[in-house]
Write a protein that holds these residues in place. Structure first.
Motif, PDB file in Angstrom:
ATOM      1  N   PRO A  54       0.803  -1.233   0.000  1.00 30.84           N
ATOM      2  CA  PRO A  54       0.000   0.000   0.000  1.00 30.84           C
ATOM      3  C   PRO A  54       0.835   1.283   0.000  1.00 30.84           C
ATOM      4  CG  PRO A  54      -0.918  -1.586   1.537  1.00 30.84           C
ATOM      5  CD  PRO A  54       0.380  -2.160   1.054  1.00 30.84           C
ATOM      6  N   VAL A  55       1.944   1.269   0.727  1.00 29.91           N
ATOM      7  CA  VAL A  55       2.794   2.468   0.793  1.00 29.91           C
ATOM      8  C   VAL A  55       3.707   2.553  -0.422  1.00 29.91           C
ATOM      9  CG1 VAL A  55       4.601   3.652   2.095  1.00 29.91           C
ATOM     10  CG2 VAL A  55       2.715   2.559   3.311  1.00 29.91           C
ATOM     11  N   ILE A  58       1.599   2.263  -4.045  1.00 32.15           N
ATOM     12  CA  ILE A  58       0.508   3.201  -4.320  1.00 32.15           C
ATOM     13  C   ILE A  58       0.813   4.598  -3.788  1.00 32.15           C
ATOM     14  CG2 ILE A  58      -1.941   3.694  -3.935  1.00 32.15           C
ATOM     15  CD1 ILE A  58      -2.377   0.647  -3.693  1.00 32.15           C
ATOM     16  N   LEU A  59       0.999   4.719  -2.462  1.00 34.59           N
ATOM     17  CA  LEU A  59       1.125   6.042  -1.848  1.00 34.59           C
ATOM     18  C   LEU A  59       2.376   6.786  -2.305  1.00 34.59           C
ATOM     19  CD1 LEU A  59       0.065   8.135   0.133  1.00 34.59           C
ATOM     20  CD2 LEU A  59       1.292   6.932   1.960  1.00 34.59           C
ATOM     21  N   LEU A  60       3.532   6.133  -2.236  1.00 35.64           N
ATOM     22  CA  LEU A  60       4.785   6.819  -2.564  1.00 35.64           C
ATOM     23  C   LEU A  60       4.860   7.252  -4.028  1.00 35.64           C
ATOM     24  CD1 LEU A  60       7.314   7.819  -1.189  1.00 35.64           C
ATOM     25  CD2 LEU A  60       8.430   5.673  -1.787  1.00 35.64           C
ATOM     26  N   LEU A  62       2.373   7.994  -5.949  1.00 33.54           N
ATOM     27  CA  LEU A  62       1.428   9.106  -6.088  1.00 33.54           C
ATOM     28  C   LEU A  62       2.028  10.403  -5.546  1.00 33.54           C
ATOM     29  CD1 LEU A  62      -2.007   7.491  -5.111  1.00 33.54           C
ATOM     30  CD2 LEU A  62      -1.234   8.178  -7.386  1.00 33.54           C
ATOM     31  N   LEU A  63       2.699  10.306  -4.408  1.00 32.81           N
ATOM     32  CA  LEU A  63       3.311  11.499  -3.819  1.00 32.81           C
ATOM     33  C   LEU A  63       4.424  12.051  -4.700  1.00 32.81           C
ATOM     34  CD1 LEU A  63       3.510  10.520  -0.026  1.00 32.81           C
ATOM     35  CD2 LEU A  63       2.058  12.272  -1.079  1.00 32.81           C
TER      36      LEU A  63
END
Length: 213
Positions: A54-55, A58-60, A62-63
């Motif tokens: 998830p991190v 996806i998250l990283l 996107l950031l």
């Protein structure tokens, strides 16, 4: 906002492919050399859902897309039991090398897509395919050069352990429990960028010369 959403949609395919195939490649090669751990865990798969973190997946990404800079991310590591390999120290080299090699091949594949997009600029799909190819080249170049750093548990660290004499390999392997902590410290300081940027730019430059993109 619309531009960011469009970029995320275009980036999804190359990012998922880069991370998923990197991990699956480790599993395929480990199975070839006798370790069935990844196979038993169902991780030798091209299904990205099996590899998504998830991190990191996806998250990283996107950031980094939102704030700019080097596109970066990771997947759940494929489990490898190096002691189950037929020749653990020697076979470790090929298992570790499989991930960066997959990123090299994907970067070349995306360079070909970019070249085709340049060749047909009037096509309706030319612009989004070119943007997708550029992102594909970037994420695969970053994953390749990052994972080749000689720091366990990165692939480059495992490659170094495989190639070094036993005494030096043992000393380097003792760094592995602290490797991710070291990497995080480097990542939150300019040091990691100082190390990666010349390697990244050099690889992309060579690729652009070869394919004329």
């Amino acid at each position: 906002m619309d531009q960011l959403i469009q970029t995320i949609v275009i980036a999804a395919i190359p990012v998922l492919f880069a991370i998923t195939l990197h991990e699956a490649a480790h599993g395929y090669v480990a199975r070839h050399f006798g370790d069935m751990t990844a196979h038993a865990a169902g991780r030798i798969s091209l299904n990205p859902i099996r590899h998504i973190d998830p991190v990191g997946t996806i998250l990283l990404p996107l950031l980094t897309l939102a704030v700019g800079g080097i596109l970066f991310g990771w997947a759940k590591p494929v489990p490898v039991n190096f002691s189950a390999l037929r020749h653990p120290k020697k076979d470790m080299l090929w298992v570790a090398l499989a991930g960066p090699a997959s990123n090299l091949l994907m970067a070349i594949g995306w360079a070909i897509v970019a070249k085709v997009s340049w060749a047909f600029p009037d096509s309706y799909y030319a612009e989004p395919m070119l943007e997708m190819a550029q992102i594909g080249i970037k994420i695969n170049a970053v994953l390749m050069v990052l994972n080749l750093l000689p720091l366990p548990p990165l692939d480059g660290g495992r490659i170094a352990v495989s190639m070094l004499p036993y005494r030096q390999a043992f000393q380097l392997s003792k760094v592995e429990p602290y490797g991710m902590m070291i990497l995080i410290v480097l990542a939150v300081t300019p040091v990691l960028s100082w190390i990666l940027s010349p390697l990244y730019r050099g690889f992309v430059y060579v690729l652009s010369l070869i394919f004329g993109i």
